[in-house]
Design a protein around this motif. Sequence first.
Motif, PDB file in Angstrom:
ATOM      1  N   ALA A 124       4.480 -58.063 -83.787  1.00 13.98           N
ATOM      2  CA  ALA A 124       3.456 -57.566 -83.601  1.00 13.98           C
ATOM      3  C   ALA A 124       2.621 -57.227 -84.846  1.00 13.98           C
ATOM      4  N   TYR A 125       1.528 -57.582 -85.021  1.00 11.72           N
ATOM      5  CA  TYR A 125       0.792 -57.546 -86.465  1.00 11.72           C
ATOM      6  C   TYR A 125       1.509 -58.027 -87.460  1.00 11.72           C
ATOM      7  N   ARG A 126       2.363 -59.292 -87.246  1.00 11.82           N
ATOM      8  CA  ARG A 126       3.007 -59.895 -88.147  1.00 11.82           C
ATOM      9  C   ARG A 126       3.637 -59.467 -89.280  1.00 11.82           C
TER      10      ARG A 126
ATOM     11  N   PRO B 298       5.705 -52.050 -93.291  1.00 14.69           N
ATOM     12  CA  PRO B 298       5.045 -52.644 -92.111  1.00 14.69           C
ATOM     13  C   PRO B 298       4.712 -51.805 -90.920  1.00 14.69           C
ATOM     14  N   ALA B 299       3.373 -52.160 -90.479  1.00 14.78           N
ATOM     15  CA  ALA B 299       3.018 -50.909 -89.317  1.00 14.78           C
ATOM     16  C   ALA B 299       3.696 -51.019 -88.208  1.00 14.78           C
ATOM     17  N   ARG B 300       4.623 -52.234 -87.853  1.00 14.88           N
ATOM     18  CA  ARG B 300       5.484 -51.864 -86.649  1.00 14.88           C
ATOM     19  C   ARG B 300       6.932 -52.115 -87.109  1.00 14.88           C
TER      20      ARG B 300
ATOM     21  N   ALA C 177     -15.152 -44.392 -79.510  1.00 13.19           N
ATOM     22  CA  ALA C 177     -14.220 -44.521 -80.581  1.00 13.19           C
ATOM     23  C   ALA C 177     -12.685 -44.773 -80.318  1.00 13.19           C
ATOM     24  N   LYS C 178     -12.133 -46.052 -80.962  1.00 11.61           N
ATOM     25  CA  LYS C 178     -10.866 -46.289 -80.388  1.00 11.61           C
ATOM     26  C   LYS C 178      -9.951 -45.126 -80.947  1.00 11.61           C
ATOM     27  N   GLN C 179     -10.318 -44.486 -82.039  1.00 15.87           N
ATOM     28  CA  GLN C 179      -9.387 -43.601 -82.472  1.00 15.87           C
ATOM     29  C   GLN C 179     -10.061 -42.581 -83.517  1.00 15.87           C
ATOM     30  N   ALA C 180      -9.314 -41.716 -83.889  1.00 19.84           N
ATOM     31  CA  ALA C 180      -9.770 -40.675 -85.036  1.00 19.84           C
ATOM     32  C   ALA C 180     -10.453 -41.484 -85.854  1.00 19.84           C
TER      33      ALA C 180
ATOM     34  N   GLY D  61     -14.952 -47.785 -90.465  1.00 21.35           N
ATOM     35  CA  GLY D  61     -13.834 -46.820 -90.656  1.00 21.35           C
ATOM     36  C   GLY D  61     -12.721 -47.157 -89.882  1.00 21.35           C
ATOM     37  N   PRO D  62     -11.795 -46.215 -89.636  1.00 22.26           N
ATOM     38  CA  PRO D  62     -10.704 -46.598 -88.897  1.00 22.26           C
ATOM     39  C   PRO D  62     -10.865 -47.029 -87.337  1.00 22.26           C
ATOM     40  N   ASP D  63     -12.203 -46.426 -86.681  1.00 20.25           N
ATOM     41  CA  ASP D  63     -12.564 -46.692 -85.480  1.00 20.25           C
ATOM     42  C   ASP D  63     -12.759 -48.370 -85.329  1.00 20.25           C
ATOM     43  N   GLU D  64     -12.017 -49.173 -84.630  1.00 19.17           N
ATOM     44  CA  GLU D  64     -12.055 -50.721 -84.603  1.00 19.17           C
ATOM     45  C   GLU D  64     -13.291 -51.227 -83.455  1.00 19.17           C
ATOM     46  N   PHE D  65     -13.551 -50.014 -82.758  1.00 17.71           N
ATOM     47  CA  PHE D  65     -14.451 -50.489 -81.733  1.00 17.71           C
ATOM     48  C   PHE D  65     -15.771 -50.735 -82.498  1.00 17.71           C
TER      49      PHE D  65
ATOM     50  N   GLY E   1      -7.214 -45.607 -78.172  1.00 18.92           N
ATOM     51  CA  GLY E   1      -6.614 -47.031 -78.211  1.00 18.92           C
ATOM     52  C   GLY E   1      -5.660 -47.406 -79.367  1.00 18.92           C
ATOM     53  N   SER E   2      -5.536 -46.415 -80.069  1.00 22.91           N
ATOM     54  CA  SER E   2      -4.404 -46.630 -81.129  1.00 22.91           C
ATOM     55  C   SER E   2      -3.644 -45.201 -81.149  1.00 22.91           C
ATOM     56  N   THR E   3      -2.310 -45.363 -80.755  1.00 23.45           N
ATOM     57  CA  THR E   3      -1.581 -44.060 -80.693  1.00 23.45           C
ATOM     58  C   THR E   3      -1.610 -43.082 -81.936  1.00 23.45           C
ATOM     59  N   LEU E   4      -2.010 -43.737 -83.015  1.00 25.73           N
ATOM     60  CA  LEU E   4      -2.162 -43.086 -84.020  1.00 25.73           C
ATOM     61  C   LEU E   4      -2.968 -41.795 -84.113  1.00 25.73           C
ATOM     62  N   SER E   5      -4.148 -42.008 -82.985  1.00 22.86           N
ATOM     63  CA  SER E   5      -5.262 -40.969 -82.863  1.00 22.86           C
ATOM     64  C   SER E   5      -4.727 -39.877 -82.053  1.00 22.86           C
TER      65      SER E   5
ATOM     66  N   VAL F 161       0.962 -55.114 -93.608  1.00 17.20           N
ATOM     67  CA  VAL F 161       1.028 -53.337 -93.990  1.00 17.20           C
ATOM     68  C   VAL F 161      -0.434 -53.208 -93.987  1.00 17.20           C
ATOM     69  N   PHE F 162      -0.541 -52.110 -93.338  1.00 14.59           N
ATOM     70  CA  PHE F 162      -2.124 -51.563 -93.053  1.00 14.59           C
ATOM     71  C   PHE F 162      -2.270 -50.157 -93.864  1.00 14.59           C
ATOM     72  N   TRP F 163      -2.862 -49.196 -93.312  1.00 12.67           N
ATOM     73  CA  TRP F 163      -3.022 -47.957 -94.074  1.00 12.67           C
ATOM     74  C   TRP F 163      -1.989 -46.965 -93.361  1.00 12.67           C
ATOM     75  N   ASP F 164      -1.287 -47.418 -92.247  1.00 17.10           N
ATOM     76  CA  ASP F 164      -0.200 -46.723 -91.672  1.00 17.10           C
ATOM     77  C   ASP F 164       0.549 -45.733 -92.723  1.00 17.10           C
ATOM     78  N   GLU F 165       0.814 -46.329 -93.550  1.00 18.37           N
ATOM     79  CA  GLU F 165       1.770 -45.625 -94.538  1.00 18.37           C
ATOM     80  C   GLU F 165       1.136 -44.184 -95.173  1.00 18.37           C
TER      81      GLU F 165
ATOM     82  N   PRO G 256      -6.414 -55.379 -99.662  1.00 19.10           N
ATOM     83  CA  PRO G 256      -6.968 -55.773 -98.353  1.00 19.10           C
ATOM     84  C   PRO G 256      -6.477 -54.782 -97.227  1.00 19.10           C
ATOM     85  N   TRP G 257      -7.047 -54.980 -96.127  1.00 20.13           N
ATOM     86  CA  TRP G 257      -6.674 -54.153 -94.917  1.00 20.13           C
ATOM     87  C   TRP G 257      -5.530 -54.596 -94.454  1.00 20.13           C
ATOM     88  N   GLN G 258      -4.925 -55.672 -94.229  1.00 20.40           N
ATOM     89  CA  GLN G 258      -3.668 -56.225 -93.981  1.00 20.40           C
ATOM     90  C   GLN G 258      -2.975 -56.971 -95.091  1.00 20.40           C
TER      91      GLN G 258
HETATM   92  C1  BGC Z   1      -5.107 -49.345 -85.599  1.00 19.54           C
HETATM   93  C2  BGC Z   1      -5.039 -49.254 -87.121  1.00 19.54           C
HETATM   94  C3  BGC Z   1      -3.869 -49.469 -87.430  1.00 19.54           C
HETATM   95  C4  BGC Z   1      -3.243 -50.825 -87.026  1.00 19.54           C
HETATM   96  C5  BGC Z   1      -1.588 -51.136 -87.385  1.00 19.54           C
HETATM   97  C6  BGC Z   1      -4.475 -50.707 -85.047  1.00 19.54           C
HETATM   98  O1  BGC Z   1      -4.397 -50.618 -83.668  1.00 19.54           O
HETATM   99  O2  BGC Z   1      -6.353 -49.235 -85.193  1.00 19.54           O
HETATM  100  O3  BGC Z   1      -5.545 -48.062 -87.484  1.00 19.54           O
HETATM  101  O4  BGC Z   1      -3.652 -49.531 -88.642  1.00 19.54           O
HETATM  102  O5  BGC Z   1      -3.086 -50.797 -85.815  1.00 19.54           O
HETATM  103  O6  BGC Z   1      -0.749 -49.961 -86.670  1.00 19.54           O
END
Ligand code: BGC
Length: 810
Positions: free
Chosen positions: A355-357, A347-349, A621-624, A498-502, A668-672, A360-364, A408-410
Amino acid sequence: MNGRDGGAVDGFLLAYEGFDSEAEGLREALTSTGNGYLCTRGAAEWEGADDVHYPGTYAHGGYNRETTMIGGLPVLNEDLVNLPNWLVLKLRIEGEDAITLEDVELLDYRHEYDIRNATVLRHLRFRDRGGRETTLTSRRFVSMADQHHAGIEWTLVPENWSGHVEVISALDARVSNAGVARYQRLEGRHLNPISPRTFGPEVIALKAETRQSNLYISQATRTRVFRGGESLPAGRTLDQMEDYIQQVLAFDVRQGEATRVEKLVAFYTSRDPAVSDTLMRAARSAARHSDFSAAFDRHSAAWEELWRTCDGRVSGNEQVQLLLRLHTAHLLQVCSPYTADLDAGMPARGLNGEAYRGHVFWDEMYAFPFLNVRLPEVARGLLMYRYRRIGEARAAAREAGFRGAMFPWQSGSEGIEETQRVHLNPLSGRWEPDLSHNQRHVNAAIFFNIWNYFQATHDHAFLENYGAEMMLDIARFWASIAHFNPARERYEIHGVMGPDEFHEKYPGAQQGGLANNAYTNVMVAWLCDIAAKLPSLLSASSAEGLRARLSISGDELALWQDMSRRMFVPIHENGIISQFEGWVDLEELDWDVYRAKYDSIQRLDRILRAEGDDPDRYKIAKQADTVMLFYLFSDEELREIFERLGYGYRPDTAARNVEYYDQRTSHGSTLSFVTYAGVLAAIDPESSWDRFLVALGSDVDDIQGGTTKEGIHLGVMAGTLDLVQRHYAGAQIRDSVLYFDPRLPSGLGGLSFRVQFREAPILVTLNSDLLTLEVQPEGASHEIRAGIPGDVRELCPGDRAVFELSQDRA
Ligand code: BGC
């Protein structure tokens, strides 16, 4: 926050002095304790959920779906359920109300997370309304040695009084999902009561069930009191309701004498193997629980073993060392050897908040590089989570008019698309459409993860039985969503993001999705090349079986090969890769205006929408996004991919693109920050280090203004470890060779860590001049190939190889 070095907890302690109600939620998330099966927030045992405190317990796979009516429309969400609160332990002195932090005068307060043992500690000295001064020390862990066990130990010392106390020890299923303010209007009730029970004089137990997914959860606990090593007889009374059970233990305490209370807990769900009735199982298990100190010693030994494999040492910066360890511990609390046997994704969090319930996203993708070479069985388990959901992924592809498997994305319990279709903008208070499910790139990430797991482990059995099937079906999906544009003589992919959610769509467009997201298209070109060759890597019988089962023809393999040579990549002026087709036509944003107007512009999308504007209009862009390519692949690999595609790849392609997008990214995502720190390691080490420090501190410093209390950002935590391994140490596996191409920033004097490459355990030591690889004598019996570019050696168990690093690299 401060890390205290020296003494027994050298470099392994996160400590907070003084109670701060504003910061408590953040501290609870950061001091969560877990074992890769379940995780509990670091809330004080005696506090219930309110604006300050939020005791939350989450277990892998503990999902439930509920519907909420919003504006007359049903909104369906699947959530990771906040499970019954097993923490409850309250102190009543001389028959007065149970102590809470609000009601007493705190003379001393310290809240710690002992990283080495994943233990949360509170030390408080307080004066109650009757003027009595008491010291209370609490220690708590979720066992890494006994998957279903957890324990709390209280040590009570009356400082200036003697008298009578009662300790309330309870299990509480009257909980809901209420940890995220944004979700408040959504249904938060997920549990139905089943029953409380007692088992003998000491054990109380409680069973609950999730309302829709019918998951049974049972907890049982045994509470005992000790003084001077002897068990202290306590009066016991019981109160129970269908969703709550408590035992009250009454005893006398004496001034200056320590009395210990031990609450030992067992936890089972109906997802566990070898269980008939979860309630009976938990009760039996709690009754057999050893005492706290024996249970803690076993737990501590299990962590010691994990640290032997997973600890990384850095010299030159104690705070960096501490935070890397904190991140390692949190990753292991969610992804431990126990997780390998569960049907669990990452789970991403984490399992630390709602948060994000719990999806599981792509964060893995940021966690696999660390796990692949340390705990490969855990990495394999996470991949199996995907494999078990391939049926849904195939159905999703089919229903969308495609072939193959579209994950799926989530993802949640079943692997269907869990991305919500409307999302609350906290700035405007409006519910806005959410098109982020079009992030099909998660399918490239899954392919990438499988391939890299295989590169690190050479786990042929996994590849032949599961991995290859997912990879081929993912390639097939991409081939079917792509179309050939004869005018360009290239393949294109439309309708994705793409990963940029903006950017979810073109400005003013009704339909979601963009054409030719460069990150996606390059990933597809890369994976198609591998997919086309994949059958030749399998044994003849596996390849034949798989091809027959999936009906893969030679034409299909040829199509993938063609795509690897003819995917379209939009490139504008001077070798800048366009994030997607049409990016060049978007307007530039006047960043200074927004920087001046808002304290933080990380979430420019929310700001622009709240102002009635539209982020789709701008080159922001929100993120890389494009920049991810430079994070995932080495320059050499990208050159190969681009040249195969017939595009130029210049020595400065990475630098130019990174600079261009850096100026247009709000992070906007700390992954960036992780991604930029990684790509800048070779381009601008100072700037890389700055970003690394931001990523490293992003959760402990809560740089997104309150999001960490809703759950740690596990992708970022894992990403900082990935960054050190793959970018600062430059570890990469290519053509069956473990390469190191170090880029140590000046902030790091040296590094040392262990990896396991194709079963061979290797101790890696690095400073600015030398890289030393020591292949441990135990482990694999075969030789491996490892080294630095231009100097690859064959190493056998017991071998030690020293590589001199040229100054420009180091
Ligand atoms: C990011 C995604 C990420 C998700 C879960 C979002 O804010 O834009 O890349 O997968 O958070 O961490």
